[in-house]
Design an enzyme around this catalytic site. Structure first.
Site: not given
Ligand SMILES: [Zn+2]
Length: 269
Positions: A139, A142, A200
């Site tokens: 996370e 990202h 991703e």
């Protein structure tokens, strides 16, 4: 449209298309049409609203909440050090926060600027500290790769005809905030956020490196993604961040195994 306006828009578009950013570590060039610091400021407000909302139950003081804090801080300090040492420091002024939220959904996210949430629903899958580091590393990746800003930039370009107009409004606080609210779900609709497949894969790669830098063995990521694949089968689905845009589970795990040697180069026991 008045002729002179057309002219200005033309210039604007040229300037826009030249706007690129570079993702640390992967070196990938990405489209950057929106103001990242503006997005971060708005994200901080959305995060505050979300935590303060009566529907949100933030867990404090439990051993699980403490573990979320601990892993988050380990990853943040390792990543910050890496960015500083590699000349990216001036592009990152993250105000990190890590919170555990009581929510059955299998989810976790990191907003632009380092505002992290882990839902209790994912804890049976993370299972241990290294599993939690896998998810938080992913996370954080990202956010470090500025994937939200990239998604916003791509959607601006997708609306081809209105390019110049949309860019003009994209930097306005209320628009940015509305987009973030939709993505992170203030008002009950949680986790509409979705990244592209390439993003991703990039978050998987960076996430493994980040967990390794923070002292977690990247080999542990394989177990986490295997447990995630099982949970998705038994529960009949997971939110977008862990489902729709991702490569198939088998392909992803295979890909992660290929990325582990690179991450091991950063592993500090
Ligand atoms: Zn992701």
């Amino acid at each position: 449209m008045k002729p002179f306006m057309k002219h200005i828009c033309g210039l604007l578009i040229v300037g826009i298309i030249a706007s690129c950013a570079t993702v640390p570590l992967t070196g990938r060039k990405q489209l950057s049409l929106v103001n990242e610091s503006e997005i971060q400021q708005q994200a901080a407000l959305v995060y505050k609203d979300l935590l303060g909302d009566s529907k949100t139950k933030v867990i404090k003081g439990t051993s699980q909440a403490q573990l979320v804090q601990k892993v988050g801080k380990n990853i943040a300090s390792a990543v910050t050090r890496f960015l500083q040492e590699n000349g990216y420091g001036n592009q990152y002024d993250f105000q990190w926060e890590f919170n555990l939220i009581q929510e059955d959904q299998i989810n976790a996210w990191c907003m632009p600027g380092g505002k992290v949430a882990v839902y209790t629903g994912i804890l049976p899958i993370t299972k241990n500290e290294a599993g939690l580091a896998t998810v938080m590393g992913h996370e954080v990746a990202h956010a470090i790769a500025k994937h939200s800003a990239e998604r916003m930039s791509q959607s601006i370009i997708a609306q081809a005809g209105g390019v110049a107009v949309d860019v003009a409004t994209a930097e306005k606080s209320n628009t940015t905030r509305a987009v973030l609210n939709t993505a992170y779900g203030l008002g009950g609709q949680l986790a509409l956020l979705s990244y592209s497949r390439n993003q991703e894969s990039e978050a998987d790669r960076l996430g493994l490196v980040f967990m390794a830098m923070a002292g977690y063995n990247p080999n542990e990521a394989v177990g986490f993604w295997e447990r995630m694949a099982q949970a998705k089968q038994s529960q009949g689905g997971a939110p977008p961040e862990f489902l729709s845009t991702h490569p198939s589970d088998a392909r992803r795990i295979n890909n992660i195994q290929k990325l582990i040697p690179e991450a091991m180069g950063y592993y500090k026991k």
